[in-house]
Design a protein around this motif. Sequence first.
Motif, short mmCIF file in Angstrom:
data_model
loop_
_atom_site.label_atom_id
_atom_site.label_comp_id
_atom_site.label_asym_id
_atom_site.label_seq_id
_atom_site.Cartn_x
_atom_site.Cartn_y
_atom_site.Cartn_z
N MET A 1 0.83 -1.20 0.00
CA MET A 1 0.00 0.00 0.00
C MET A 1 0.87 1.25 0.00
O MET A 1 1.79 1.37 0.79
N LYS A 2 0.57 2.16 -0.89
CA LYS A 2 1.34 3.38 -1.00
C LYS A 2 1.11 4.27 0.22
O LYS A 2 -0.02 4.46 0.67
N LYS A 3 2.19 4.80 0.74
CA LYS A 3 2.09 5.68 1.91
C LYS A 3 1.63 7.07 1.50
O LYS A 3 2.03 7.58 0.45
N SER A 4 0.82 7.67 2.35
CA SER A 4 0.41 9.05 2.09
C SER A 4 1.58 9.99 2.38
O SER A 4 2.55 9.61 3.05
N ASN A 5 1.49 11.20 1.88
CA ASN A 5 2.53 12.19 2.13
C ASN A 5 2.72 12.41 3.63
O ASN A 5 3.85 12.54 4.12
N ASP A 6 1.61 12.46 4.38
CA ASP A 6 1.68 12.73 5.81
C ASP A 6 2.36 11.59 6.57
O ASP A 6 3.16 11.82 7.48
N VAL A 7 2.02 10.34 6.19
CA VAL A 7 2.62 9.19 6.86
C VAL A 7 4.12 9.14 6.59
O VAL A 7 4.93 8.92 7.50
N LEU A 8 4.52 9.34 5.33
CA LEU A 8 5.94 9.29 4.98
C LEU A 8 6.69 10.43 5.66
O LEU A 8 7.81 10.24 6.16
N VAL A 29 10.88 19.25 6.81
CA VAL A 29 10.63 18.13 5.90
C VAL A 29 9.30 18.34 5.17
O VAL A 29 8.29 18.64 5.80
N SER A 30 9.33 18.18 3.87
CA SER A 30 8.10 18.18 3.07
C SER A 30 8.16 16.98 2.13
O SER A 30 9.23 16.57 1.69
N VAL A 31 6.99 16.41 1.84
CA VAL A 31 6.91 15.20 1.02
C VAL A 31 5.84 15.36 -0.03
O VAL A 31 4.73 15.83 0.25
N GLN A 32 6.18 14.96 -1.26
CA GLN A 32 5.21 14.97 -2.34
C GLN A 32 5.46 13.77 -3.24
O GLN A 32 6.49 13.69 -3.91
N ASP A 33 4.54 12.80 -3.21
CA ASP A 33 4.64 11.61 -4.06
C ASP A 33 5.97 10.89 -3.92
O ASP A 33 6.58 10.47 -4.90
N GLY A 34 6.44 10.73 -2.69
CA GLY A 34 7.67 9.99 -2.43
C GLY A 34 8.93 10.80 -2.56
O GLY A 34 10.03 10.30 -2.27
N ILE A 35 8.82 12.04 -3.01
CA ILE A 35 9.99 12.92 -3.11
C ILE A 35 10.09 13.73 -1.81
O ILE A 35 9.18 14.51 -1.49
N VAL A 36 11.16 13.54 -1.08
CA VAL A 36 11.35 14.19 0.21
C VAL A 36 12.29 15.39 0.05
O VAL A 36 13.39 15.26 -0.47
N THR A 37 11.82 16.55 0.48
CA THR A 37 12.64 17.75 0.45
C THR A 37 13.05 18.10 1.88
O THR A 37 12.21 18.24 2.77
N LEU A 38 14.36 18.21 2.09
CA LEU A 38 14.91 18.61 3.38
C LEU A 38 15.35 20.06 3.30
O LEU A 38 16.05 20.45 2.36
N ALA A 39 14.95 20.85 4.28
CA ALA A 39 15.34 22.26 4.33
C ALA A 39 15.73 22.60 5.76
O ALA A 39 15.85 21.71 6.61
N GLY A 40 15.93 23.89 6.03
CA GLY A 40 16.35 24.31 7.36
C GLY A 40 17.85 24.51 7.43
O GLY A 40 18.53 24.64 6.40
N THR A 41 18.38 24.50 8.63
CA THR A 41 19.81 24.73 8.84
C THR A 41 20.40 23.71 9.79
O THR A 41 19.71 23.20 10.68
N VAL A 42 21.68 23.41 9.60
CA VAL A 42 22.42 22.54 10.51
C VAL A 42 23.74 23.23 10.86
O VAL A 42 24.10 24.24 10.24
N ASP A 43 24.45 22.67 11.83
CA ASP A 43 25.64 23.33 12.34
C ASP A 43 26.90 23.06 11.52
O ASP A 43 27.87 23.81 11.61
N ASN A 44 26.90 21.97 10.73
CA ASN A 44 28.09 21.65 9.95
C ASN A 44 27.72 20.78 8.76
O ASN A 44 26.60 20.25 8.67
N TYR A 45 28.66 20.61 7.87
CA TYR A 45 28.44 19.86 6.64
C TYR A 45 28.17 18.39 6.91
O TYR A 45 27.36 17.75 6.23
N ASN A 46 28.82 17.84 7.92
CA ASN A 46 28.61 16.43 8.26
C ASN A 46 27.16 16.16 8.63
O ASN A 46 26.59 15.14 8.24
N GLN A 47 26.54 17.08 9.37
CA GLN A 47 25.13 16.92 9.73
C GLN A 47 24.24 16.99 8.49
O GLN A 47 23.24 16.26 8.39
N LYS A 48 24.57 17.84 7.57
CA LYS A 48 23.80 17.95 6.32
C LYS A 48 23.81 16.61 5.57
O LYS A 48 22.76 16.12 5.13
#
Length: 219
Positions: A1-8, A29-48
């Motif tokens: 069963m395909k997961k909804s955007n909210d569940v994923l 985090v935002s999700v659209q049809d299995g495509i996950v977009t990550l945004a926001g900020t982190v403290d270093n490149y390793n965390q990204k």
Amino acid sequence: MKKSNDVLRKEVMEAINWEPILDSNKIEVSVQDGIVTLAGTVDNYNQKKEAEHTIKDISGVRAIIDDVRVDLSFSVIKSDKEIASAVIKALEQKWVIPNHRLKVTVQDGWVTLDGILHWNFQRKAAENAIRNLEGVRGVMDKIIIEAEINNELEKLIVEKALKRSWILDIGNIKVRVDGKTIFLSGIVSSLLQKEEAEKIAWNTTGVWQVDNKLFVEFD
């Protein structure tokens, strides 16, 4: 069963929250049809990079768009010259990387790697060697792979290598070899499997390029 955007989205957020080095409050985090977009900020490149890696094996994730920014604290900001020196030293300490083949340039904390290497694992090792360095905001990989052994690739060899991986279903993966390029097509059930197949293909002696057209499809 395909997961909804909210569940994923919920599962992605839970995975990020579970990772000790990440602060889920800083990552959007935002999700659209299995495509996950990550945004926001982190403290270093390793965390990204870790945020992206953490969610690759979640069922339902078909692709990741990484828009996370690195917002360095004042205490870890380094000059480009300092970063370049640290990068060169880190590369020199990795014996698997013929660092004399690489050119390093740094601008505003962004590290660019240029040059020619014989193996893709050497390219990955180069980025991994510098991802934890202070002051690094990102890495631009312009490395070209040219195999040292000049031989013809064989489709059967690639297929046997893919079969040895327990996480792959070779029956759904098609392999085509043209000169120095391996073409992958077909269906896998996770982004992690897609990357595993590409990694195996890159380990083939004589390969210069892997064209990964595998499609992620889940139940």
